[in-house]
Design a protein around this motif. Structure first.
Motif, PDB file in Angstrom:
ATOM      1  N   PHE A   1       0.845  -1.187   0.000  1.00  0.00           N
ATOM      2  CA  PHE A   1       0.000   0.000   0.000  1.00  0.00           C
ATOM      3  C   PHE A   1       0.885   1.244   0.000  1.00  0.00           C
ATOM      4  O   PHE A   1       1.890   1.304   0.702  1.00  0.00           O
ATOM      5  N   GLN A   2       0.475   2.237  -0.793  1.00  0.00           N
ATOM      6  CA  GLN A   2       1.205   3.492  -0.865  1.00  0.00           C
ATOM      7  C   GLN A   2       0.737   4.443   0.232  1.00  0.00           C
ATOM      8  O   GLN A   2      -0.454   4.491   0.553  1.00  0.00           O
TER       9      GLN A   2
ATOM     10  N   ALA B   1      -0.539   9.930   4.692  1.00  0.00           N
ATOM     11  CA  ALA B   1       0.369  10.400   3.640  1.00  0.00           C
ATOM     12  C   ALA B   1       1.824  10.402   4.102  1.00  0.00           C
ATOM     13  O   ALA B   1       2.736  10.313   3.277  1.00  0.00           O
ATOM     14  N   ASN B   2       2.045  10.508   5.412  1.00  0.00           N
ATOM     15  CA  ASN B   2       3.420  10.540   5.930  1.00  0.00           C
ATOM     16  C   ASN B   2       3.847   9.198   6.512  1.00  0.00           C
ATOM     17  O   ASN B   2       4.827   9.122   7.263  1.00  0.00           O
ATOM     18  N   ALA B   3       3.126   8.121   6.186  1.00  0.00           N
ATOM     19  CA  ALA B   3       3.465   6.812   6.742  1.00  0.00           C
ATOM     20  C   ALA B   3       4.858   6.385   6.295  1.00  0.00           C
ATOM     21  O   ALA B   3       5.196   6.490   5.116  1.00  0.00           O
ATOM     22  N   PRO B   4       5.689   5.899   7.217  1.00  0.00           N
ATOM     23  CA  PRO B   4       7.026   5.423   6.828  1.00  0.00           C
ATOM     24  C   PRO B   4       6.946   4.146   6.002  1.00  0.00           C
ATOM     25  O   PRO B   4       5.985   3.384   6.084  1.00  0.00           O
ATOM     26  N   SER B   5       7.978   3.917   5.221  1.00  0.00           N
ATOM     27  CA  SER B   5       8.090   2.694   4.436  1.00  0.00           C
ATOM     28  C   SER B   5       8.501   1.527   5.328  1.00  0.00           C
ATOM     29  O   SER B   5       9.172   1.704   6.350  1.00  0.00           O
ATOM     30  N   GLY B   6       8.100   0.334   4.894  1.00  0.00           N
ATOM     31  CA  GLY B   6       8.558  -0.870   5.573  1.00  0.00           C
ATOM     32  C   GLY B   6       7.470  -1.902   5.756  1.00  0.00           C
ATOM     33  O   GLY B   6       6.284  -1.626   5.565  1.00  0.00           O
ATOM     34  N   PRO B   7       7.876  -3.123   6.131  1.00  0.00           N
ATOM     35  CA  PRO B   7       6.893  -4.138   6.495  1.00  0.00           C
ATOM     36  C   PRO B   7       6.115  -3.671   7.726  1.00  0.00           C
ATOM     37  O   PRO B   7       6.688  -3.106   8.660  1.00  0.00           O
ATOM     38  N   ALA B   8       4.818  -3.902   7.729  1.00  0.00           N
ATOM     39  CA  ALA B   8       3.976  -3.430   8.825  1.00  0.00           C
ATOM     40  C   ALA B   8       2.846  -4.425   9.058  1.00  0.00           C
ATOM     41  O   ALA B   8       2.595  -5.325   8.255  1.00  0.00           O
ATOM     42  N   VAL B   9       2.180  -4.254  10.192  1.00  0.00           N
ATOM     43  CA  VAL B   9       0.983  -5.022  10.498  1.00  0.00           C
ATOM     44  C   VAL B   9      -0.183  -4.051  10.567  1.00  0.00           C
ATOM     45  O   VAL B   9      -0.121  -3.041  11.277  1.00  0.00           O
TER      46      VAL B   9
ATOM     47  N   GLN C   1       4.700   1.650   1.328  1.00  0.00           N
ATOM     48  CA  GLN C   1       5.683   2.425   0.567  1.00  0.00           C
ATOM     49  C   GLN C   1       5.393   3.900   0.794  1.00  0.00           C
ATOM     50  O   GLN C   1       4.369   4.420   0.356  1.00  0.00           O
ATOM     51  N   GLY C   2       6.279   4.539   1.526  1.00  0.00           N
ATOM     52  CA  GLY C   2       6.095   5.944   1.862  1.00  0.00           C
ATOM     53  C   GLY C   2       7.424   6.608   2.087  1.00  0.00           C
ATOM     54  O   GLY C   2       8.342   6.510   1.262  1.00  0.00           O
ATOM     55  N   THR C   3       7.581   7.257   3.225  1.00  0.00           N
ATOM     56  CA  THR C   3       8.818   7.936   3.583  1.00  0.00           C
ATOM     57  C   THR C   3       9.837   6.914   4.076  1.00  0.00           C
ATOM     58  O   THR C   3       9.516   6.064   4.909  1.00  0.00           O
ATOM     59  N   ASN C   4      11.055   6.983   3.559  1.00  0.00           N
ATOM     60  CA  ASN C   4      12.109   6.072   3.996  1.00  0.00           C
ATOM     61  C   ASN C   4      12.676   6.564   5.318  1.00  0.00           C
ATOM     62  O   ASN C   4      13.506   7.461   5.378  1.00  0.00           O
ATOM     63  N   GLY C   5      12.208   5.961   6.387  1.00  0.00           N
ATOM     64  CA  GLY C   5      12.562   6.437   7.721  1.00  0.00           C
ATOM     65  C   GLY C   5      11.614   7.538   8.141  1.00  0.00           C
ATOM     66  O   GLY C   5      10.929   8.145   7.327  1.00  0.00           O
TER      67      GLY C   5
ATOM     68  N   LEU D   1       5.483   8.250  12.759  1.00  0.00           N
ATOM     69  CA  LEU D   1       4.036   8.336  12.569  1.00  0.00           C
ATOM     70  C   LEU D   1       3.416   8.585  13.925  1.00  0.00           C
ATOM     71  O   LEU D   1       3.667   7.842  14.877  1.00  0.00           O
ATOM     72  N   SER D   2       2.621   9.650  14.022  1.00  0.00           N
ATOM     73  CA  SER D   2       2.026  10.036  15.303  1.00  0.00           C
ATOM     74  C   SER D   2       0.514   9.876  15.265  1.00  0.00           C
ATOM     75  O   SER D   2      -0.126  10.000  14.218  1.00  0.00           O
ATOM     76  N   GLY D   3      -0.052   9.631  16.430  1.00  0.00           N
ATOM     77  CA  GLY D   3      -1.500   9.502  16.570  1.00  0.00           C
ATOM     78  C   GLY D   3      -1.823   9.127  17.998  1.00  0.00           C
ATOM     79  O   GLY D   3      -1.168   9.584  18.930  1.00  0.00           O
TER      80      GLY D   3
END
Length: 236
Positions: free
Chosen positions: A81-82, A142-150, A174-178, A181-183
């Motif tokens: 997911f982008q 939109a600012n989600a970092p890249s990487g494997p996630a659950v 697939q998003g920001t490399n490094g 993410l806040s919430g």
């Protein structure tokens, strides 16, 4: 012989699900899910398939399963997911319990920490027909970092036993490399005696747990940058 056994087990999975079923992810695939779209088990892994994937993880009286139920999925391709994308997730619905309150959360450390990325309070899943596949849009930050996630869907139902539902799917963002993410951290209510109790509420105007959702603590998760693979350039 392997094909016959596989087809038989997949056919029986629908019967097993109906025996004790409510709601779970169908897409993206829940961990060890029995659906044909899911990564398939190996020759000696069929006893690991979760045919009870739609059932709650516990009630306010007791915890029966961990938040993700299983620590990993079968090996296979994870959906990608982008960041900023709106995904048409699909829910496998048995009964909707007159709706409830949903949270969607992401984890980049296999469920140790979570951050909520979308809420739908009070009537989430209320319009989902019984025995259906129901589509729910979910927007990846939109600012989600890249990487494997659950990706986790969390639901407290309005009617019936005071239960918690949770469905975890392994994905790739697939998003920001490094970055970070806040919430807010998710609320796990009706999940053992020490958790908050959200009472049964058949009609609007009752207590749906607003005070607990409003009190969710802020959280920021940090995801290390992924190392880019060096491109091999042959020498002349």
């Amino acid at each position: 012989m392997k094909f016959i056994a596989t087809a038989t087990l997949l056919a029986l999975s629908s019967v097993a699900l109906l025996a004790d079923a409510h709601i779970s992810f169908r897409y993206p695939c829940p961990r060890l899910g029995p659906y044909s779209e899911c990564p398939q088990p190996g020759d000696n892994q069929w006893d690991m398939v979760d045919y009870d994937v739609q059932s709650p993880l516990g009630t306010h009286d007791q915890i029966t399963d961990p938040i993700c139920k299983h620590s990993a999925s079968f090996p296979g391709v994870r959906p990608t997911f982008q960041a900023g994308q709106t995904v048409s997730t699909k829910m496998d619905v048995d009964v909707n319990h007159n709706g409830g309150s949903c949270q969607w959360a992401l984890s980049y450390d296999n469920g140790v920490t979570w951050v909520v990325i979308q809420d739908h309070f009070q009537d989430c899943m209320a319009s989902a027909p019984a025995s259906s596949t129901y589509t729910v849009p979910l927007t990846i930050p939109a600012n989600a970092p890249s990487g494997p996630a659950v990706l986790n869907w969390i639901w407290n139902n309005n009617e019936g036993n005071r239960e918690l539902y949770s469905s975890c799917a392994d994905v790739v963002i697939q998003g920001t490399n490094g970055g970070s993410l806040s919430g807010v951290a998710p609320l796990f209510a009706n999940y053992g005696p020490s958790s908050p109790l959200i009472p049964e509420r058949s009609t609007y105007g009752g207590n749906w747990g607003k005070q607990y959702f409003d009190a969710r603590p802020n959280i920021t998760i940090h995801v290390p940058a992924q190392k880019r693979k060096r491109q091999f350039v042959p020498r002349n």
